[in-house]
Design a protein around this motif. Structure first.
Motif, PDB file in Angstrom:
ATOM      1  N   TRP A 159       0.828  -1.200   0.000  1.00 56.85           N
ATOM      2  CA  TRP A 159       0.000   0.000   0.000  1.00 56.85           C
ATOM      3  C   TRP A 159       0.869   1.259   0.000  1.00 56.85           C
ATOM      4  O   TRP A 159       0.597   2.213  -0.731  1.00 56.85           O
ATOM      5  CB  TRP A 159      -0.939   0.022   1.216  1.00 56.85           C
ATOM      6  CG  TRP A 159      -1.902   1.161   1.120  1.00 56.85           C
ATOM      7  CD1 TRP A 159      -3.145   1.135   0.564  1.00 56.85           C
ATOM      8  CD2 TRP A 159      -1.666   2.512   1.520  1.00 56.85           C
ATOM      9  NE1 TRP A 159      -3.695   2.395   0.597  1.00 56.85           N
ATOM     10  CE2 TRP A 159      -2.824   3.262   1.171  1.00 56.85           C
ATOM     11  CE3 TRP A 159      -0.605   3.168   2.133  1.00 56.85           C
ATOM     12  CZ2 TRP A 159      -2.936   4.624   1.431  1.00 56.85           C
ATOM     13  CZ3 TRP A 159      -0.713   4.525   2.385  1.00 56.85           C
ATOM     14  CH2 TRP A 159      -1.864   5.238   2.044  1.00 56.85           C
ATOM     15  N   LEU A 160       1.914   1.274   0.820  1.00 57.38           N
ATOM     16  CA  LEU A 160       2.808   2.430   0.861  1.00 57.38           C
ATOM     17  C   LEU A 160       3.471   2.650  -0.502  1.00 57.38           C
ATOM     18  O   LEU A 160       3.655   3.794  -0.940  1.00 57.38           O
ATOM     19  CB  LEU A 160       3.875   2.235   1.933  1.00 57.38           C
ATOM     20  CG  LEU A 160       3.401   2.323   3.385  1.00 57.38           C
ATOM     21  CD1 LEU A 160       4.516   1.887   4.333  1.00 57.38           C
ATOM     22  CD2 LEU A 160       2.938   3.739   3.718  1.00 57.38           C
ATOM     23  N   LEU A 161       3.828   1.569  -1.174  1.00 57.34           N
ATOM     24  CA  LEU A 161       4.434   1.682  -2.497  1.00 57.34           C
ATOM     25  C   LEU A 161       3.437   2.270  -3.488  1.00 57.34           C
ATOM     26  O   LEU A 161       3.778   3.182  -4.255  1.00 57.34           O
ATOM     27  CB  LEU A 161       4.900   0.304  -2.964  1.00 57.34           C
ATOM     28  CG  LEU A 161       5.552   0.236  -4.341  1.00 57.34           C
ATOM     29  CD1 LEU A 161       6.794   1.120  -4.403  1.00 57.34           C
ATOM     30  CD2 LEU A 161       5.899  -1.212  -4.687  1.00 57.34           C
ATOM     31  N   ARG A 175      14.877   1.672  -8.052  1.00 63.44           N
ATOM     32  CA  ARG A 175      14.611   0.772  -6.923  1.00 63.44           C
ATOM     33  C   ARG A 175      15.210   1.332  -5.631  1.00 63.44           C
ATOM     34  O   ARG A 175      14.613   1.227  -4.562  1.00 63.44           O
ATOM     35  CB  ARG A 175      15.174  -0.615  -7.225  1.00 63.44           C
ATOM     36  CG  ARG A 175      14.394  -1.371  -8.308  1.00 63.44           C
ATOM     37  CD  ARG A 175      15.124  -2.625  -8.739  1.00 63.44           C
ATOM     38  NE  ARG A 175      14.339  -3.415  -9.684  1.00 63.44           N
ATOM     39  CZ  ARG A 175      14.283  -3.154 -10.992  1.00 63.44           C
ATOM     40  NH1 ARG A 175      14.956  -2.124 -11.504  1.00 63.44           N
ATOM     41  NH2 ARG A 175      13.554  -3.910 -11.782  1.00 63.44           N
ATOM     42  N   GLU A 176      16.391   1.925  -5.754  1.00 66.13           N
ATOM     43  CA  GLU A 176      17.039   2.499  -4.572  1.00 66.13           C
ATOM     44  C   GLU A 176      16.217   3.658  -4.015  1.00 66.13           C
ATOM     45  O   GLU A 176      16.075   3.807  -2.791  1.00 66.13           O
ATOM     46  CB  GLU A 176      18.454   2.959  -4.914  1.00 66.13           C
ATOM     47  CG  GLU A 176      19.430   1.823  -5.213  1.00 66.13           C
ATOM     48  CD  GLU A 176      19.216   1.168  -6.568  1.00 66.13           C
ATOM     49  OE1 GLU A 176      18.534   1.778  -7.428  1.00 66.13           O
ATOM     50  OE2 GLU A 176      19.727   0.060  -6.779  1.00 66.13           O
ATOM     51  N   ASP A 177      15.662   4.502  -4.897  1.00 67.47           N
ATOM     52  CA  ASP A 177      14.806   5.602  -4.441  1.00 67.47           C
ATOM     53  C   ASP A 177      13.588   5.071  -3.700  1.00 67.47           C
ATOM     54  O   ASP A 177      13.169   5.623  -2.678  1.00 67.47           O
ATOM     55  CB  ASP A 177      14.357   6.458  -5.626  1.00 67.47           C
ATOM     56  CG  ASP A 177      15.470   7.308  -6.207  1.00 67.47           C
ATOM     57  OD1 ASP A 177      16.485   7.503  -5.509  1.00 67.47           O
ATOM     58  OD2 ASP A 177      15.325   7.772  -7.356  1.00 67.47           O
ATOM     59  N   ALA A 181      12.312   5.753   0.086  1.00 70.12           N
ATOM     60  CA  ALA A 181      11.039   6.419   0.342  1.00 70.12           C
ATOM     61  C   ALA A 181      10.039   5.534   1.072  1.00 70.12           C
ATOM     62  O   ALA A 181       9.292   6.011   1.934  1.00 70.12           O
ATOM     63  CB  ALA A 181      10.438   6.894  -0.987  1.00 70.12           C
ATOM     64  N   VAL A 182       9.991   4.244   0.736  1.00 74.80           N
ATOM     65  CA  VAL A 182       8.949   3.361   1.255  1.00 74.80           C
ATOM     66  C   VAL A 182       9.441   2.513   2.427  1.00 74.80           C
ATOM     67  O   VAL A 182       8.722   2.322   3.406  1.00 74.80           O
ATOM     68  CB  VAL A 182       8.408   2.455   0.126  1.00 74.80           C
ATOM     69  CG1 VAL A 182       7.364   1.482   0.668  1.00 74.80           C
ATOM     70  CG2 VAL A 182       7.817   3.307  -0.999  1.00 74.80           C
ATOM     71  N   TRP A 183      10.679   2.025   2.358  1.00 74.26           N
ATOM     72  CA  TRP A 183      11.214   1.209   3.435  1.00 74.26           C
ATOM     73  C   TRP A 183      11.914   2.059   4.495  1.00 74.26           C
ATOM     74  O   TRP A 183      11.977   1.682   5.635  1.00 74.26           O
ATOM     75  CB  TRP A 183      12.176   0.157   2.885  1.00 74.26           C
ATOM     76  CG  TRP A 183      11.484  -1.075   2.376  1.00 74.26           C
ATOM     77  CD1 TRP A 183      11.392  -2.277   3.010  1.00 74.26           C
ATOM     78  CD2 TRP A 183      10.785  -1.235   1.128  1.00 74.26           C
ATOM     79  NE1 TRP A 183      10.677  -3.168   2.231  1.00 74.26           N
ATOM     80  CE2 TRP A 183      10.301  -2.558   1.076  1.00 74.26           C
ATOM     81  CE3 TRP A 183      10.525  -0.382   0.047  1.00 74.26           C
ATOM     82  CZ2 TRP A 183       9.578  -3.049  -0.004  1.00 74.26           C
ATOM     83  CZ3 TRP A 183       9.804  -0.862  -1.030  1.00 74.26           C
ATOM     84  CH2 TRP A 183       9.339  -2.173  -1.055  1.00 74.26           C
ATOM     85  N   GLY A 184      12.455   3.197   4.095  1.00 74.86           N
ATOM     86  CA  GLY A 184      13.085   4.113   5.034  1.00 74.86           C
ATOM     87  C   GLY A 184      14.577   3.875   5.157  1.00 74.86           C
ATOM     88  O   GLY A 184      15.085   2.777   4.937  1.00 74.86           O
ATOM     89  N   ARG A 192      15.377  -6.543  -4.395  1.00 70.50           N
ATOM     90  CA  ARG A 192      14.358  -7.501  -4.842  1.00 70.50           C
ATOM     91  C   ARG A 192      13.069  -7.358  -4.038  1.00 70.50           C
ATOM     92  O   ARG A 192      12.008  -7.803  -4.485  1.00 70.50           O
ATOM     93  CB  ARG A 192      14.893  -8.931  -4.754  1.00 70.50           C
ATOM     94  CG  ARG A 192      15.234  -9.421  -3.360  1.00 70.50           C
ATOM     95  CD  ARG A 192      15.684 -10.881  -3.388  1.00 70.50           C
ATOM     96  NE  ARG A 192      16.089 -11.358  -2.069  1.00 70.50           N
ATOM     97  CZ  ARG A 192      17.322 -11.262  -1.592  1.00 70.50           C
ATOM     98  NH1 ARG A 192      18.260 -10.692  -2.336  1.00 70.50           N
ATOM     99  NH2 ARG A 192      17.630 -11.723  -0.394  1.00 70.50           N
ATOM    100  N   SER A 193      13.155  -6.736  -2.848  1.00 67.60           N
ATOM    101  CA  SER A 193      11.941  -6.475  -2.071  1.00 67.60           C
ATOM    102  C   SER A 193      11.015  -5.536  -2.819  1.00 67.60           C
ATOM    103  O   SER A 193       9.786  -5.664  -2.756  1.00 67.60           O
ATOM    104  CB  SER A 193      12.303  -5.883  -0.708  1.00 67.60           C
ATOM    105  OG  SER A 193      13.069  -6.776   0.052  1.00 67.60           O
TER     106      SER A 193
END
Length: 231
Positions: A159-161, A175-177, A181-184, A192-193
């Motif tokens: 949902w956050l993504l 992916r790094e951004d 932003a989403v994982w912190g 791969r997440s």
């Protein structure tokens, strides 16, 4: 015009020179109270502000800006250990954040990206309650997602993504951004997440999965048109 708010003179001195060379007119304030006064006086196009400051911190400055109806885009400058402050400020209306000590070129890129998607006089998508893209409807307060009126169930991270992508339509994210932003910053995890959560989103969105576009070798973007839903 760019408003730079930070109580560390070495930072404001360095960044103000950098942004001036990049073509910005720069106004500097030393705390959130001065920053609010500068927003009223100068009506800047974008604000870059530290979170932790004396007198008034960046979170309170952003909250008061939004309460006054000032939708100037805001980039936060945060420390590694400030994830809670950062999350609260984003919830209260900040648009993006960059970790300190920051790469001035990265900060410039973030500022330019915000200005590209900013529509003068219109509330940014990152601050509205509900977003709609064709039959896809996302309520950012209740976290409810529906497709053509049918409820969609997502894991919290998916949902956050989705929220991050749909509030920035057309913007390309590596992916790094997205990890940042989403994982912190405080949660290092393999890229791969991101791919796994994108796959989850695509399965859930079914015929609307094409809106999550892959840019080979780079990352992802939300390619659908997005409008503000019901208040």
């Amino acid at each position: 015009m760019l408003l730079l708010v930070d109580d560390e003179e070495v930072i404001t001195s360095t960044l103000s020179r950098f942004f001036a060379k990049a073509g910005f007119e720069v106004v500097v304030a030393a705390d959130g109270a001065q920053g609010l006064a500068a927003v009223d006086a100068y009506r800047p196009d974008v604000v870059v502000t530290d979170v932790r400051m004396p007198v008034m911190d960046g979170r309170e400055m952003v909250r008061q800006m939004r309460a006054r109806g000032a939708w100037t885009p805001v980039v936060l400058l945060t420390q590694l250990g400030e994830s809670a402050d950062r999350a609260t400020a984003i919830d209260e209306g900040a648009d993006d954040y960059v970790n300190k000590p920051c790469d001035p070129q990265e900060l410039l890129s973030r500022v330019r990206a915000l200005l590209r998607r900013q529509v003068v006089g219109r509330q940014p998508l990152t601050t509205v309650t509900e977003l709609v893209s064709d039959g896809l409807r996302v309520n950012r307060i209740t976290r409810e997602v529906t497709l053509d009126g049918r409820e969609v169930t997502l894991t919290p991270r998916a949902w956050l993504l989705l929220d991050h992508l749909i509030t920035r339509p057309g913007e390309l994210h590596t992916r790094e951004d997205l990890l940042t932003a989403v994982w912190g910053f405080d949660f290092p995890t393999p890229t791969r997440s991101v791919d796994a959560r994108v796959s989850e989103l695509r399965r859930a969105l079914r015929e609307y999965a094409v809106k999550i576009e892959t840019v080979p070798g780079v990352g992802y973007r939300f390619s659908g048109d997005v409008r503000v839903g019901a208040p």
